[in-house]
Scaffold this active site. Structure first.
Site, PDB file in Angstrom:
ATOM      1  N   ALA A  14       0.791  -1.232   0.000  1.00 12.61           N
ATOM      2  CA  ALA A  14       0.000   0.000   0.000  1.00 12.61           C
ATOM      3  C   ALA A  14       0.817   1.272   0.000  1.00 12.61           C
ATOM      4  O   ALA A  14       0.254   2.364  -0.113  1.00 12.61           O
ATOM      5  CB  ALA A  14      -0.935  -0.003   1.223  1.00 12.61           C
ATOM      6  N   SER A  15       2.127   1.186   0.114  1.00 15.88           N
ATOM      7  CA  SER A  15       2.923   2.390   0.303  1.00 15.88           C
ATOM      8  C   SER A  15       3.308   3.097  -0.991  1.00 15.88           C
ATOM      9  O   SER A  15       3.782   4.229  -0.960  1.00 15.88           O
ATOM     10  CB  SER A  15       4.197   2.058   1.093  1.00 15.88           C
ATOM     11  OG  SER A  15       5.017   1.157   0.362  1.00 15.88           O
ATOM     12  N   SER A 148      -2.363  -9.314 -13.703  1.00 19.72           N
ATOM     13  CA  SER A 148      -1.621  -8.672 -14.786  1.00 19.72           C
ATOM     14  C   SER A 148      -1.963  -9.362 -16.100  1.00 19.72           C
ATOM     15  O   SER A 148      -2.358 -10.541 -16.106  1.00 19.72           O
ATOM     16  CB  SER A 148      -0.117  -8.805 -14.522  1.00 19.72           C
ATOM     17  OG  SER A 148       0.626  -8.421 -15.655  1.00 19.72           O
ATOM     18  N   TYR A 164       7.906 -14.632 -13.881  1.00 14.84           N
ATOM     19  CA  TYR A 164       6.920 -13.717 -13.289  1.00 14.84           C
ATOM     20  C   TYR A 164       5.522 -14.082 -13.794  1.00 14.84           C
ATOM     21  O   TYR A 164       4.562 -14.148 -13.021  1.00 14.84           O
ATOM     22  CB  TYR A 164       7.272 -12.278 -13.652  1.00 14.84           C
ATOM     23  CG  TYR A 164       6.209 -11.267 -13.304  1.00 14.84           C
ATOM     24  CD1 TYR A 164       5.996 -10.861 -11.987  1.00 14.84           C
ATOM     25  CD2 TYR A 164       5.411 -10.694 -14.305  1.00 14.84           C
ATOM     26  CE1 TYR A 164       5.016  -9.929 -11.667  1.00 14.84           C
ATOM     27  CE2 TYR A 164       4.440  -9.759 -14.000  1.00 14.84           C
ATOM     28  CZ  TYR A 164       4.248  -9.382 -12.681  1.00 14.84           C
ATOM     29  OH  TYR A 164       3.274  -8.456 -12.380  1.00 14.84           O
ATOM     30  N   GLU A 200       2.365   2.741 -15.053  1.00 15.61           N
ATOM     31  CA  GLU A 200       3.521   3.592 -14.748  1.00 15.61           C
ATOM     32  C   GLU A 200       3.817   3.570 -13.249  1.00 15.61           C
ATOM     33  O   GLU A 200       3.317   4.394 -12.492  1.00 15.61           O
ATOM     34  CB  GLU A 200       3.258   5.018 -15.221  1.00 15.61           C
ATOM     35  CG  GLU A 200       3.129   5.141 -16.730  1.00 15.61           C
ATOM     36  CD  GLU A 200       2.785   6.553 -17.172  1.00 15.61           C
ATOM     37  OE1 GLU A 200       2.725   7.454 -16.307  1.00 15.61           O
ATOM     38  OE2 GLU A 200       2.569   6.754 -18.375  1.00 15.61           O
ATOM     39  N   THR A 201       4.617   2.608 -12.809  1.00 15.66           N
ATOM     40  CA  THR A 201       5.032   2.519 -11.405  1.00 15.66           C
ATOM     41  C   THR A 201       6.518   2.182 -11.351  1.00 15.66           C
ATOM     42  O   THR A 201       7.146   1.881 -12.370  1.00 15.66           O
ATOM     43  CB  THR A 201       4.259   1.429 -10.641  1.00 15.66           C
ATOM     44  OG1 THR A 201       4.687   0.139 -11.099  1.00 15.66           O
ATOM     45  CG2 THR A 201       2.758   1.560 -10.831  1.00 15.66           C
ATOM     46  N   LYS A 206      12.992  -1.961 -10.652  1.00 14.71           N
ATOM     47  CA  LYS A 206      13.510  -3.246 -10.177  1.00 14.71           C
ATOM     48  C   LYS A 206      13.667  -4.229 -11.328  1.00 14.71           C
ATOM     49  O   LYS A 206      14.640  -4.973 -11.407  1.00 14.71           O
ATOM     50  CB  LYS A 206      12.578  -3.817  -9.110  1.00 14.71           C
ATOM     51  CG  LYS A 206      12.566  -3.022  -7.810  1.00 14.71           C
ATOM     52  CD  LYS A 206      11.650  -3.663  -6.787  1.00 14.71           C
ATOM     53  CE  LYS A 206      11.639  -2.871  -5.491  1.00 14.71           C
ATOM     54  NZ  LYS A 206      10.726  -3.452  -4.482  1.00 14.71           N
TER      55      LYS A 206
END
Length: 245
Positions: A14-15, A148, A164, A200-201, A206
């Site tokens: 949630a951050s 996803s 993934y 867009e995150t 990573k």
């Protein structure tokens, strides 16, 4: 959304990114949101910001590494013991990690990390959430998986995401299994998923080995989804009447 005012939602991851956007939308809707992350500094600031903005709901930051099953059980125990919550009404399984680790050349220990976070954690959280809802006599609860498009098809030219994708394909199986098991229990608890494409995150930082410039270049190629778009989809899902699955 009126029926969800003062009711409890648990949002993982949630951050930041999608999780932060979902948290804000649910607090704006008057819900008590237990925001979960491994580092809650950002969540604590969000909680203050929501109070300053006089949003109708509230954010309760809780630190938890969901890759550890015992941590999940302790998290739900803490929520159940809180007199203002006594359990949860909505679970949003949002937290996930993606590493560029192909099947033929990837590192098994990294696969294990993805499996623990993307697959086992949502399964255990869902099990604990249903227990909590039953104890709380909640029959209109909702469990939402942020999945996803990678959980629906593999891209032949992008081997980095194959493992993934395997975790996200498995999430679809978990969702359907939960749906059937709830039906057999004659429960009114519903289960849903949102499967976005590229959003867009910072997950791409990573994915690209912490290469900020490479991530920015990828995200600048076209207009992709924003975290807020997914948050609005979650709001739409839980706002539907009981007969809509």
């Amino acid at each position: 959304m009126e029926r969800w005012k003062n009711r409890v939602a648990l949002v993982t991851g949630a951050s930041r990114g999608i999780g932060a956007a979902i948290t804000e939308v649910l607090v704006q809707s008057g819900m008590i949101v237990v925001g979960v992350a491994r580092d809650i500094v950002q969540l604590e600031q969000m909680s203050v910001d929501f109070k300053v903005a006089s949003l109708p709901g509230s954010l309760v930051p809780m630190k938890c590494d969901i890759s550890q099953p015992e941590n999940i059980k302790q998290l739900l125990t803490t929520i159940r013991a809180d007199p203002d919550m006594e359990g949860i009404d909505v679970l949003v399984n949002n937290a996930a990690i993606a590493y560029a680790e192909p099947i033929l050349t990837g590192t098994p220990s990294v696969w294990k990390t993805m499996i623990e976070t993307n697959l086992l954690a949502p399964a255990i959280l869902t099990q604990e959430a249903v227990k909590s809802m039953k104890e709380k006599e909640v029959d209109d609860g909702h469990i939402i998986f942020i999945n996803s498009l990678a959980g629906h098809r593999l891209l032949p030219g992008n081997k980095d995401l194959h493992m993934y994708s395997a975790t996200k394909f498995a999430v679809r199986a978990i969702l359907e299994g939960v749906r059937y098991e709830l039906r057999q229990m004659e429960s009114g608890i519903r289960v849903s998923a949102v499967s976005p494409g590229v959003v867009e995150t910072d997950i791409f930082v990573k994915l690209f080995d912490n290469d900020d410039e490479r991530a920015k270049k990828f995200l600048s190629e076209r207009k992709y989804l924003e975290a807020q778009d997914i948050a609005q989809a979650v709001k739409y899902i839980i706002s539907q009447p009981p007969h809509v699955q």
